[in-house]
Design a protein around this motif. Structure first.
Motif, PDB file in Angstrom:
ATOM      1  N   SER A 222      77.611  -4.539  11.023  1.00  0.00           N
ATOM      2  CA  SER A 222      78.810  -4.207  10.254  1.00  0.00           C
ATOM      3  C   SER A 222      79.991  -4.167  11.224  1.00  0.00           C
ATOM      4  O   SER A 222      81.210  -4.314  10.483  1.00  0.00           O
ATOM      5  CB  SER A 222      78.751  -2.973   9.707  1.00  0.00           C
TER       6      SER A 222
ATOM      7  N   LEU B  77      71.124  -0.078   1.720  1.00  0.00           N
ATOM      8  CA  LEU B  77      72.099  -0.866   2.502  1.00  0.00           C
ATOM      9  C   LEU B  77      72.028  -2.393   2.446  1.00  0.00           C
ATOM     10  O   LEU B  77      70.940  -2.930   2.414  1.00  0.00           O
ATOM     11  CB  LEU B  77      72.187  -0.596   3.985  1.00  0.00           C
ATOM     12  N   VAL B  78      73.239  -3.079   2.145  1.00  0.00           N
ATOM     13  CA  VAL B  78      73.152  -4.450   1.978  1.00  0.00           C
ATOM     14  C   VAL B  78      74.184  -4.896   2.591  1.00  0.00           C
ATOM     15  O   VAL B  78      75.466  -4.954   2.368  1.00  0.00           O
ATOM     16  CB  VAL B  78      73.360  -4.953   0.482  1.00  0.00           C
ATOM     17  N   VAL B  79      74.147  -4.978   4.161  1.00  0.00           N
ATOM     18  CA  VAL B  79      75.131  -5.336   5.075  1.00  0.00           C
ATOM     19  C   VAL B  79      75.385  -6.863   5.075  1.00  0.00           C
ATOM     20  O   VAL B  79      74.227  -7.414   5.630  1.00  0.00           O
ATOM     21  CB  VAL B  79      74.949  -4.549   6.235  1.00  0.00           C
ATOM     22  N   GLN B  80      76.375  -7.582   4.967  1.00  0.00           N
ATOM     23  CA  GLN B  80      76.771  -8.783   5.159  1.00  0.00           C
ATOM     24  C   GLN B  80      75.666  -9.717   4.534  1.00  0.00           C
ATOM     25  O   GLN B  80      75.000 -10.552   4.962  1.00  0.00           O
ATOM     26  CB  GLN B  80      76.806  -9.156   6.494  1.00  0.00           C
TER      27      GLN B  80
ATOM     28  N   ILE C 298      69.474  -7.139   2.660  1.00  0.00           N
ATOM     29  CA  ILE C 298      69.117  -6.104   2.507  1.00  0.00           C
ATOM     30  C   ILE C 298      68.317  -5.613   3.611  1.00  0.00           C
ATOM     31  O   ILE C 298      67.466  -5.763   4.039  1.00  0.00           O
ATOM     32  CB  ILE C 298      68.278  -6.241   1.089  1.00  0.00           C
TER      33      ILE C 298
ATOM     34  N   GLN D 100      82.099  -4.517   2.435  1.00  0.00           N
ATOM     35  CA  GLN D 100      82.872  -5.143   3.508  1.00  0.00           C
ATOM     36  C   GLN D 100      83.641  -6.311   2.999  1.00  0.00           C
ATOM     37  O   GLN D 100      82.884  -7.101   2.992  1.00  0.00           O
ATOM     38  CB  GLN D 100      82.372  -5.253   4.783  1.00  0.00           C
TER      39      GLN D 100
ATOM     40  N   ARG E 160      71.528  -0.299 -11.401  1.00  0.00           N
ATOM     41  CA  ARG E 160      71.945  -0.983 -10.217  1.00  0.00           C
ATOM     42  C   ARG E 160      70.831  -0.903  -8.958  1.00  0.00           C
ATOM     43  O   ARG E 160      70.424   0.388  -8.873  1.00  0.00           O
ATOM     44  CB  ARG E 160      72.991  -0.751  -9.519  1.00  0.00           C
TER      45      ARG E 160
ATOM     46  N   TYR F 128      69.938  -1.912  -5.171  1.00  0.00           N
ATOM     47  CA  TYR F 128      70.357  -2.726  -4.148  1.00  0.00           C
ATOM     48  C   TYR F 128      69.118  -3.886  -3.808  1.00  0.00           C
ATOM     49  O   TYR F 128      69.584  -4.866  -2.945  1.00  0.00           O
ATOM     50  CB  TYR F 128      70.648  -1.938  -3.059  1.00  0.00           C
TER      51      TYR F 128
ATOM     52  N   THR G  77      69.718  -7.507  -4.898  1.00  0.00           N
ATOM     53  CA  THR G  77      70.782  -8.444  -4.502  1.00  0.00           C
ATOM     54  C   THR G  77      70.498  -9.639  -4.019  1.00  0.00           C
ATOM     55  O   THR G  77      69.576  -9.946  -3.124  1.00  0.00           O
ATOM     56  CB  THR G  77      71.538  -7.671  -3.301  1.00  0.00           C
TER      57      THR G  77
ATOM     58  N   LYS H 223      78.093  -0.802  -1.119  1.00  0.00           N
ATOM     59  CA  LYS H 223      76.897  -1.509  -0.952  1.00  0.00           C
ATOM     60  C   LYS H 223      76.637  -1.645   0.490  1.00  0.00           C
ATOM     61  O   LYS H 223      75.266  -1.543   0.479  1.00  0.00           O
ATOM     62  CB  LYS H 223      77.615  -2.811  -1.148  1.00  0.00           C
ATOM     63  N   ASP H 224      77.346  -1.374   1.527  1.00  0.00           N
ATOM     64  CA  ASP H 224      76.939  -1.200   2.847  1.00  0.00           C
ATOM     65  C   ASP H 224      77.270  -0.002   3.589  1.00  0.00           C
ATOM     66  O   ASP H 224      76.541   0.703   3.844  1.00  0.00           O
ATOM     67  CB  ASP H 224      77.626  -2.451   3.458  1.00  0.00           C
ATOM     68  N   ILE H 225      78.508   0.194   3.888  1.00  0.00           N
ATOM     69  CA  ILE H 225      78.686   1.488   4.724  1.00  0.00           C
ATOM     70  C   ILE H 225      80.024   2.244   3.994  1.00  0.00           C
ATOM     71  O   ILE H 225      80.175   1.988   2.728  1.00  0.00           O
ATOM     72  CB  ILE H 225      79.549   1.204   5.881  1.00  0.00           C
TER      73      ILE H 225
ATOM     74  N   PRO I 210      77.101   4.898   0.734  1.00  0.00           N
ATOM     75  CA  PRO I 210      75.817   4.353   0.202  1.00  0.00           C
ATOM     76  C   PRO I 210      74.744   5.020  -0.130  1.00  0.00           C
ATOM     77  O   PRO I 210      74.440   6.321   0.892  1.00  0.00           O
ATOM     78  CB  PRO I 210      75.457   3.491   1.454  1.00  0.00           C
TER      79      PRO I 210
ATOM     80  N   CYS J 161      85.953   1.017   8.191  1.00  0.00           N
ATOM     81  CA  CYS J 161      84.963   0.379   7.736  1.00  0.00           C
ATOM     82  C   CYS J 161      84.974  -0.921   8.289  1.00  0.00           C
ATOM     83  O   CYS J 161      84.065  -1.902   7.871  1.00  0.00           O
ATOM     84  CB  CYS J 161      84.916   0.219   6.245  1.00  0.00           C
TER      85      CYS J 161
END
Lengths: 625, 449
Positions: free
Chosen positions: A175, A264-267, A270, B278, B295, B297, B300, B339-341, B358, B394
């Motif tokens: 992140s 979390l789904v970062v960039q 999953i 992000q 939803r 996650y 995705t 979704k992320d942070i 999240p 972020c």
């Protein structure tokens, strides 16, 4: 009542003095509280300069977002390619500036220095309860500083998730680059730092409780000692909670646990973590984080009390009230942490409760401010540089503290949370106020530390430039915050409504640069005076406390003979009937018959009778208000 | 005697340094200017040359790439040449920083040293003045004390003027009345708090900075021994406590009224979901059924970047919007997720903020009271927009994570909503059908075998 007194006989002690001291044991691995205090102070100053340079760097970015400064590339390389600081590096600068200032400068540099220096001196002890732990405390702190600085030499850069290191940003390296090795170093450094604080805190508390000299009961302690004592208690109870937060974060990052992570789904990737809560970290962090604010400001308040009283030649107004308000702040500081989390999704009712406790803490703070002013009233004020900084400290404490009424109010905080208003608030109330308290302390106790005086003219120059500079830097930020400008923004160019603040940013940056350069006056003064300053006399400020009864030359064990006995409180300045305007704590009442007040004897019938007889014999009339 | 000589020597040295710098600097600067012109010219030619070299190098790289594909034998030679070219570029990069940069730095450092010298000289002059006063027996040991006390008075005046300037100018820039129902209550409280703290700030500073002047140490002055006065202390404990109690109660009930929305109002409000990632926001309206679909996650995919669970039929009519559009005078309930942070959903004009965390959903319900059109008229700025921005650190794009918030009339809102696209696009429907029907198919083929 007085506690156990370890009275070293003079002869017995002399034997100790003769053991061989090498350079290594005297200056490096010293176990002497005076040397450790100096080590803390100088490390703190170095860290302060470093953190200040970081702040100048990001201030430059904020003032001239569209200008290239090729010189930055010379120093920063890929982090400022083409002379422009990168957004990731900007966040690193903000993060490390905050971390270093809060922990290394204002916690270790301030209470490390002055607790070490003054607790044994002002209590009449030969040294700390455990000199070895004291030495370890410094070396853990030093290692923490080295590791934190070393993170600038890591490929992915230093930690950049803000000094509050909220996960998941701090725990997921994809992140932000700073959450790679840089963050690991941050966590290691912080763990070592906390070890240092715990070692120091245990030492301060046990010294204050066990090693006071004869006659030094708790109500005869100077306010500095009260402040250090309560600060140590706060630190000891809150820092270990940060360890748990840091260790769990370390597990999340390196072992694959999910204490703080979920969904979390970062960039686009999953992550497997499930079931944790980022809010848990915030609770743990702020359980330290808020008391930390008082860890930072209480020693400064203690030093200021002492300096204002000494230089007003007048007892501190409401000594008991000052102590009770410190105690009140200490207790309340543990139940207000939620005010940092009003809008994080914490249960809103809980937010309301935290709001009530938060605003209550303003009462003891207000009492302190009013008492300082009452101390100045009808004083006989002597403007030493230390006194100037102490007055500046009160000014910052008031103007920064008042804006706490907005931020502590949950409803108002909705709009101000994490904006520049917050930045302005805490930089005034804990940043500037504590730094001023610390500088006041340095100017005041420099003769005790180094046996020489600092140059007063440079001191005044330093004070005025810093005082004006700090107000110019932080005061305008309130208005940016009210407008809704968030903190930690790399540039203001992305939003039309922020355009108007570019001019203010220029003012702030120039003020910061000038105030930064003004610190050169201090640094020069500080380091040059170590060798070239005027030789200090034993009691240059005409002060009552015990440290000024020790010889100018530092000796092992502080007092050459027996430790002096204490007979009175430390604030007998300008007592009517006495020939000088101060009566040191070591002067017994029998020597000051002409100035004693009935109140002094604390209900001792015999003493009152003797005094009354003396009064009759000498035609003295006593009216006590 | 020895001391005097030493002192004179130092003064002379200082003077020499100052004079030297004074003379050397302007010529230095002049020289620099001419140098700057030279370097500017040469830099221009340099860039031209570099440009040519660059294109040539690019061509070479393209060539090598082509040849590399052709055969292994050539690869060795090309890699050799490419490495040499890369080393050449490294050499080029070295002197990329204009020497002028270093000169500028030196110039500024010299400038600072001159300032230091001036300060030192002024300091020396002052101490010489003091010494002569002492020799003439006219020295007043309290002169500096009075001087510093006077400076405090001057500071006080400047400080009050500065505070006034701040309120009048910056305060005017910063202050826009809230355009939501709860925001108006917040504003009232904000103004009350401001009045109280301004009074305290000014009074305390007047006392704090005039007392040092009035009670400065002079010849023959003595302080008044006044250790405590319980009555006064009680007063200034109780008065702040009372004022704070009023503020606390006021704040507490306002806060509860904002955050504690009755359940029927929660349900009757327009629901909007905002997802932070992000470094952008995604908006989801519930569609005709008024219910936002689930939803998950874990679902995705590149095509379904929102992670909507289309097994939930409520999700099928969910609407995707590029801006946040809401009707005026209608209660809107925002569901904020991440979704992320952690991000923060912040609309300064609305006095609205809640973090996007999240793993959990946060809610903020409010009623806007002014359309964007009206606001533009009021602000006299035809381009003015309400902005929602991210207010929790972020990452690198934190400073530019925004969404326009458009408040319109109810009719305009309905019209707008009908023109928006659904999340469940045809492509997604195919993907969904494929994954859902995929499993049975495999089973059948397995059984056939």
């Amino acid at each position: 009542m007085s506690s156990t007194v370890i009275s070293h006989g003079a002869a017995h002690h002399d034997a100790h003095d003769h053991h061989q001291e090498t350079f290594l044991t005297k200056y490096i691995f010293s176990q002497d509280h005076k040397m450790i205090a100096k080590q803390f102070l100088i490390t703190g100053i170095v860290m302060a300069v470093f953190a200040m340079l970081l702040s100048i760097l990001f201030r430059i970015q904020l003032a001239w977002p569209d200008t290239d400064f090729p010189i930055l590339e010379v120093f920063l390389g890929k982090w400022a390619e083409g002379g422009r600081i990168k957004p990731e590096f900007f966040l690193s600068l903000v993060t490390i500036h905050g971390t270093m200032m809060v922990f290394f400068v204002l916690t270790a540099g301030l209470s490390g220095t002055f607790s070490n220096l003054l607790i044994p001196y002002q209590l009449g002890a030969r040294d700390m309860a455990s000199p070895l732990m004291n030495m370890l405390s410094y070396w853990f702190f030093f290692t923490a500083c080295v590791i934190m600085t070393a993170s600038f030499f890591v490929e992915s850069g230093p930690a950049s998730a803000g000094w509050t290191i909220y996960p998941p940003l701090s725990s997921v390296p994809t992140s932000i680059p700073g959450s790679g090795l840089g963050m690991t170093l941050w966590l290691i450094s912080m763990t070592l730092f906390i070890v240092s604080q715990v070692l120091g805190g245990v030492n301060y508390i046990s010294t204050v409780l066990n090693m006071r000299t004869k006659g030094m009961d708790l109500w005869k302690m100077p306010l500095t000692i009260w402040a250090f004592f309560l600060t140590a208690i706060v630190g000891l109870l809150s820092f270990p909670v940060l360890v748990s937060a840091v260790v769990l974060l370390f597990f999340d990052r390196s072992v694959g646990t999910s204490f703080y992570l979920s969904d979390l789904v970062v960039q686009g990737e999953i992550l497997p973590n499930e079931g944790g809560s980022p809010i848990l970290f915030q609770h743990l962090f702020w359980f330290l984080g808020h008391p930390e604010v008082y860890i930072v400001v209480m020693p400064a308040l203690g030093l200021t009390s002492e300096i204002i009283s000494t230089n007003s030649r007048k007892p501190i107004f409401g000594y008991h009230a000052m102590v009770y308000s410190l105690v009140g702040i200490t207790v309340l500081s543990f139940i207000v942490w939620g005010h940092h989390m009003f809008v994080t999704g914490m249960n809103p009712f809980l937010g309301g409760v935290f709001m009530i406790t938060t605003l209550i803490i303003a009462v003891p703070s207000a009492v302190k401010a009013f008492n300082y002013i009452a101390t100045l009233w009808r004083g006989n004020i002597r403007f030493t540089p230390a006194m100037m900084f102490a007055i500046g400290m009160v000014s910052f404490f008031v103007s920064g503290g008042l804006t706490g009424l907005y931020l502590g109010n949950a409803a108002l905080d909705i709009n101000l949370h994490d904006t520049y208003f917050v930045v302005a608030h805490f930089h005034l109330v804990m940043g500037s106020a504590s730094i001023f308290g610390m500088l006041a302390g340095v100017y005041h106790w420099y003769p005790k530390m180094f046996g020489r005086m600092m140059d007063t003219k440079l001191g005044y120059l330093h004070f005025w430039l810093t005082f004006i500079g700090a107000y110019l830097v932080f005061f305008p930020m309130h208005f940016m915050g009210i407008d809704g400008v968030p903190r930690r923004y790399y540039t203001f160019t992305a939003f039309p409504f922020m355009d108007k603040w570019i001019s203010v940013n220029l003012l702030i940056t120039w003020a910061a640069i000038i105030a930064g350069l003004a610190q050169v006056a201090f640094l020069w003064n500080f380091f040059a005076s170590i060798w070239k300053g005027k030789k200090a006399t034993q009691n240059p400020w005409g002060s009552n406390t015990l440290e000024w009864t020790t010889p100018v030359e530092h000796i092992h064990g502080n007092w050459p003979g027996e430790i002096p006995t204490v007979y009175r409180w430390p604030y007998d300045y300008s007592k009517p009937g006495h020939d000088t305007d101060f009566i040191p704590q070591t002067v017994p009442f029998s020597e000051t018959m002409s100035s004693n007040l009935p109140h002094d004897f604390e209900g001792n019938e015999e003493a009152i009778r003797i005094q009354e007889e003396w009064n009759k014999a000498n035609n003295r009339e006593v009216i006590e208000g | 005697m020895k001391f005097k000589i030493n002192n004179r020597f130092r003064a002379v040295l200082g003077c020499l340094l100052a004079v030297g710098l004074l003379f050397s600097t302007p010529s230095f600067a002049f020289q620099q200017d001419s140098l700057a012109q030279d370097t500017a010219v040469s830099a221009a030619t340099d860039t031209v040359e570099e440009g040519q070299v660059d294109t040539a190098a690019a061509g070479a790289v393209a060539d090598t790439a082509a040849t590399a594909e052709e055969g292994g034998a050539a690869a060795a030679t090309t890699s050799g040449s490419s490495s040499s070219s890369s080393s050449a570029t490294v050499v080029d990069e070295g002197p990329q920083i204009d020497p002028q940069v270093y000169k500028n730095l030196t110039y500024y450092i010299l400038l600072f040293l001159i300032v230091c010298t001036v300060v030192a000289v002024v300091g020396k002059v002052l101490s010489i003045y003091e010494l002569t006063r002492k020799m003439n027996g006219k020295y007043n040991p309290f002169a500096n004390n009075t001087f510093q006390a006077t400076l405090f008075i001057i500071f006080l005046v400047a400080f009050l003027a500065f505070v006034y300037y701040g309120y009048a100018v910056w305060g005017d820039w910063a202050w826009r009345a809230a355009v939501t129902e709860h925001g108006e209550r917040i504003d009232t409280m904000f103004i009350i708090t401001t009045v109280i703290i301004t009074i305290v700030l000014v009074l305390v500073h007047i006392l704090l900075l005039t007392f040092p002047y009035i009670y400065r140490m002079r010849k023959g002055t003595k302080a008044y021994y006044y250790p405590h006065n319980d009555t006064i202390e009680k007063i200034w404990t109780i008065v702040p406590a009372v004022v704070l109690t009023v503020l606390v109660l006021f704040g507490f009930f306002t806060w509860r009224s904002i955050t504690n929305v009755p359940e029927d109002l929660q349900k009757s409000a327009i629901q909007v979901e905002v997802l932070g990632e992000q470094f952008q926001w995604q908006i989801r309206y519930p569609g005709n059924d008024g219910v936002i679909g689930k939803r998950n996650y874990k679902l995705t995919t590149p095509m379904n970047s929102y992670g909507i669970d289309f097994n939930d039929k409520h999700a099928w009519d969910d609407i995707q919007a590029s801006d946040i559009v809401i009707p005026v005078n209608k209660s809107v309930r925002f569901h904020i997720i991440s979704k992320d942070i952690i991000h923060s959903f912040y609309i300064p004009d609305f006095r609205v903020q809640i973090n996007a965390v999240p793993g959990m959903t946060n809610y903020f319900q409010f009623t806007p009271t002014m359309t964007t059109e009206d606001m533009r008229e009021k602000m006299n700025d035809p381009k003015y927009d309400f902005i929602m921005l991210c207010n929790k650190i972020c990452g690198s794009g934190h400073y530019n994570m925004q969404k326009k918030v458009i408040v319109v009339t109810e009719e305009e809102y309905k019209e707008w909503l009908s023109t928006q696209n659904k999340y469940f696009t045809e492509d997604l429907q195919k993907e969904f059908a494929a994954t859902n029907s995929g499993d049975p198919k495999e089973f059948t083929t397995a059984s056939l075998n």
